[in-house]
Design a protein around this motif. Structure first.
Motif, PDB file in Angstrom:
ATOM      1  N   TYR A  43       0.857  -1.186   0.000  1.00 33.62           N
ATOM      2  CA  TYR A  43       0.000   0.000   0.000  1.00 33.62           C
ATOM      3  C   TYR A  43       0.891   1.234   0.000  1.00 33.62           C
ATOM      4  N   VAL A  44       0.571   2.189  -0.858  1.00 36.75           N
ATOM      5  CA  VAL A  44       1.357   3.419  -0.928  1.00 36.75           C
ATOM      6  C   VAL A  44       0.489   4.600  -0.499  1.00 36.75           C
ATOM      7  N   SER A  45       1.021   5.388   0.408  1.00 38.25           N
ATOM      8  CA  SER A  45       0.319   6.579   0.886  1.00 38.25           C
ATOM      9  C   SER A  45       1.195   7.802   0.626  1.00 38.25           C
ATOM     10  N   ALA A  70      14.637   6.582   3.351  1.00 38.25           N
ATOM     11  CA  ALA A  70      13.463   6.265   2.534  1.00 38.25           C
ATOM     12  C   ALA A  70      13.073   7.464   1.680  1.00 38.25           C
ATOM     13  N   SER A  71      12.266   7.202   0.654  1.00 30.90           N
ATOM     14  CA  SER A  71      11.747   8.270  -0.197  1.00 30.90           C
ATOM     15  C   SER A  71      10.892   9.221   0.631  1.00 30.90           C
ATOM     16  N   GLN A  72      11.020  10.543   0.336  1.00 30.29           N
ATOM     17  CA  GLN A  72      10.221  11.534   1.064  1.00 30.29           C
ATOM     18  C   GLN A  72       8.842  11.724   0.435  1.00 30.29           C
ATOM     19  N   ASP A  73       8.642  11.157  -0.750  1.00 33.80           N
ATOM     20  CA  ASP A  73       7.399  11.406  -1.491  1.00 33.80           C
ATOM     21  C   ASP A  73       6.207  10.637  -0.951  1.00 33.80           C
ATOM     22  N   ALA A  74       6.480   9.444  -0.421  1.00 31.52           N
ATOM     23  CA  ALA A  74       5.369   8.570  -0.050  1.00 31.52           C
ATOM     24  C   ALA A  74       5.804   7.618   1.049  1.00 31.52           C
ATOM     25  N   ILE A  75       4.814   7.101   1.753  1.00 36.34           N
ATOM     26  CA  ILE A  75       5.050   6.093   2.779  1.00 36.34           C
ATOM     27  C   ILE A  75       4.595   4.757   2.194  1.00 36.34           C
ATOM     28  N   SER A  76       5.524   3.795   2.109  1.00 36.73           N
ATOM     29  CA  SER A  76       5.209   2.484   1.536  1.00 36.73           C
ATOM     30  C   SER A  76       4.993   1.464   2.646  1.00 36.73           C
ATOM     31  N   LEU A  77       3.848   0.806   2.576  1.00 35.12           N
ATOM     32  CA  LEU A  77       3.502  -0.194   3.585  1.00 35.12           C
ATOM     33  C   LEU A  77       3.390  -1.568   2.940  1.00 35.12           C
ATOM     34  N   SER A  78       3.616  -2.605   3.733  1.00 34.74           N
ATOM     35  CA  SER A  78       3.284  -3.954   3.305  1.00 34.74           C
ATOM     36  C   SER A  78       1.882  -4.261   3.838  1.00 34.74           C
ATOM     37  N   VAL A  79       1.211  -5.214   3.238  1.00 33.88           N
ATOM     38  CA  VAL A  79      -0.095  -5.666   3.746  1.00 33.88           C
ATOM     39  C   VAL A  79      -0.002  -7.178   3.898  1.00 33.88           C
ATOM     40  N   ASP A  80       0.004  -7.641   5.170  1.00 35.07           N
ATOM     41  CA  ASP A  80       0.274  -9.050   5.444  1.00 35.07           C
ATOM     42  C   ASP A  80      -0.712  -9.616   6.453  1.00 35.07           C
ATOM     43  N   ALA A  81      -0.733 -10.936   6.525  1.00 39.19           N
ATOM     44  CA  ALA A  81      -1.563 -11.645   7.494  1.00 39.19           C
ATOM     45  C   ALA A  81      -0.681 -12.649   8.222  1.00 39.19           C
ATOM     46  N   LEU A  82      -1.239 -13.232   9.289  1.00 43.05           N
ATOM     47  CA  LEU A  82      -0.475 -14.183  10.105  1.00 43.05           C
ATOM     48  C   LEU A  82      -1.285 -15.460  10.271  1.00 43.05           C
ATOM     49  N   LEU A  83      -0.598 -16.589  10.136  1.00 45.02           N
ATOM     50  CA  LEU A  83      -1.234 -17.894  10.297  1.00 45.02           C
ATOM     51  C   LEU A  83      -0.660 -18.562  11.551  1.00 45.02           C
ATOM     52  N   VAL A  84      -1.530 -19.181  12.337  1.00 49.43           N
ATOM     53  CA  VAL A  84      -1.087 -19.918  13.527  1.00 49.43           C
ATOM     54  C   VAL A  84      -1.637 -21.332  13.448  1.00 49.43           C
ATOM     55  N   ARG A  85      -0.745 -22.315  13.459  1.00 50.53           N
ATOM     56  CA  ARG A  85      -1.178 -23.722  13.453  1.00 50.53           C
ATOM     57  C   ARG A  85      -0.955 -24.331  14.834  1.00 50.53           C
ATOM     58  N   MET A  86      -2.029 -24.892  15.383  1.00 50.90           N
ATOM     59  CA  MET A  86      -1.957 -25.574  16.685  1.00 50.90           C
ATOM     60  C   MET A  86      -2.879 -26.782  16.607  1.00 50.90           C
ATOM     61  N   SER A 222       3.618   2.690   9.656  1.00 52.60           N
ATOM     62  CA  SER A 222       4.940   2.839   9.049  1.00 52.60           C
ATOM     63  C   SER A 222       5.996   2.434  10.062  1.00 52.60           C
ATOM     64  N   SER A 223       6.882   1.505   9.652  1.00 52.26           N
ATOM     65  CA  SER A 223       7.970   1.093  10.562  1.00 52.26           C
ATOM     66  C   SER A 223       8.941   2.250  10.778  1.00 52.26           C
ATOM     67  N   ILE A 224       8.808   3.313   9.987  1.00 52.41           N
ATOM     68  CA  ILE A 224       9.675   4.488  10.145  1.00 52.41           C
ATOM     69  C   ILE A 224       8.935   5.588  10.926  1.00 52.41           C
ATOM     70  N   VAL A 225       7.913   6.167  10.300  1.00 48.25           N
ATOM     71  CA  VAL A 225       7.270   7.365  10.866  1.00 48.25           C
ATOM     72  C   VAL A 225       6.495   7.060  12.153  1.00 48.25           C
ATOM     73  N   SER A 226       5.696   5.972  12.129  1.00 46.51           N
ATOM     74  CA  SER A 226       4.848   5.671  13.299  1.00 46.51           C
ATOM     75  C   SER A 226       5.686   5.374  14.537  1.00 46.51           C
ATOM     76  N   LEU A 227       6.893   4.842  14.321  1.00 45.89           N
ATOM     77  CA  LEU A 227       7.742   4.494  15.460  1.00 45.89           C
ATOM     78  C   LEU A 227       8.581   5.682  15.912  1.00 45.89           C
ATOM     79  N   ALA A 228       9.154   6.427  14.956  1.00 45.96           N
ATOM     80  CA  ALA A 228      10.007   7.566  15.332  1.00 45.96           C
ATOM     81  C   ALA A 228       9.194   8.651  16.030  1.00 45.96           C
TER      82      ALA A 228
END
Ligand SMILES: [Zn+2]
Length: 290
Positions: A43-45, A70-86, A222-228
């Motif tokens: 996802y690009v914002s 990182a580029s100053q023009d946009a914030i690039s995000l990944s979109v992922d899910a998590l699987l748990v097997r038990m 964002s692993s950059i902006v949201s954390l900093a």
């Protein structure tokens, strides 16, 4: 390159929205559990003072991005899910954008050797398209027909009030189990109230023996902006003020406890730790997973 082409490319490079990504599945162990990070899309914002830093403006956001290389023009995000097997359960946490945005989640699940019919439980962090879109298949039918679909009572109420989600809500309603956060819903899995991004947004704490991981959902994008700059606000959150408070408090806790997390929007596979840096935090990915 013609001037018009250059303008179109410039606009294209910062256009907001989903970006296709190849399927991917990265597995790891947590105590007795087998977990798998699953790629759906990207996802690009654009950095325009909207989604991120609406209270400080694009220049301040750009400086944080540049400092991280990182580029100053946009914030690039990944979109992922998590699987748990038990034993007895195949659990999917969030479902990506789904077929409407050509999300790769179904293909990533196949890479993990899981059929949609085997999924017993789908845990939803919140009802935005990049988390619930994959609940439907390309024919508009429930993509996980044998699963119980879990979400918080507040979020289920909110989802049913979203006009765009009405068809989806109707399709999954017979499978939905709405909960109050704070109590275990599956062996070792407890939803945690992290409100603000949406009215009923939750994370999920997953425990096996002495090991644990939290799926933080969208408390940080964002692993950059949201954390900093966790206190900065943005319209990516439905209640920017409440979301900033939740983000600040939860990141402080995660850095202090050094708890492993899964973050659906951090660089795939999105597994690692929050560490204190300056007056904010930084992302420390679990590089053993790559
Ligand atoms: Zn999201």
């Amino acid at each position: 390159m013609g001037r018009l082409t250059a303008v179109i490319l410039a606009l294209w490079s910062v256009a907001a929205g989903p970006v296709r990504a190849p399927p991917a599945a990265v597995s790891f162990h947590l105590g007795a559990l087998e977990l798998t990070a699953l790629r759906d899309s990207g996802y690009v914002s654009p950095n325009d003072g909207g989604d991120f830093g609406s209270d400080v403006g694009p220049q301040a956001v750009g400086e944080v991005l540049a400092a991280a290389g990182a580029s100053q023009d946009a914030i690039s995000l990944s979109v992922d899910a998590l699987l748990v097997r038990m034993p007895g359960h195949v659990v999917l946490l969030d479902t990506g954008f789904g077929p409407d945005a050509e999300g790769a989640l179904a293909a990533s699940l196949r890479m993990a050797d899981v059929s949609p019919l085997e999924v017993t439980d789908v845990l939803i962090t919140h009802s935005h398209p990049d988390h619930i879109g994959g609940l439907l298949d390309a024919d508009g039918k429930s993509a996980f027909p044998r699963a119980t679909i879990w979400l918080s009572q507040r979020e289920w109420t909110s989802m049913r009030s979203r006009g765009w989600a009405s068809k989806l809500a109707a399709a999954i309603a017979p499978q939905v189990k709405a909960f109050e956060p704070g109590r275990q819903i599956l062996p070792g899995i407890t939803p945690v109230a992290l409100y603000g991004h949406t009215p009923g947004h939750v994370g999920y704490e997953i425990v096996s023996g002495a090991a644990n991981i939290e799926d933080i959902g969208d408390i940080a994008h964002s692993s950059i902006v949201s954390l900093a700059k966790p206190a900065w606000r943005g319209w990516i959150d439905e209640d920017p003020k409440a979301a900033a408070a939740t983000r600040s408090a939860e990141l402080k806790r995660l850095a202090a406890t050094h708890e492993l997390i899964f973050a659906p929007h951090f660089p795939f596979p999105g597994v690692g730790w929050i560490v204190a840096r300056g007056d904010g935090y930084a992302w420390k990915p679990d590089t053993d997973l790559r």
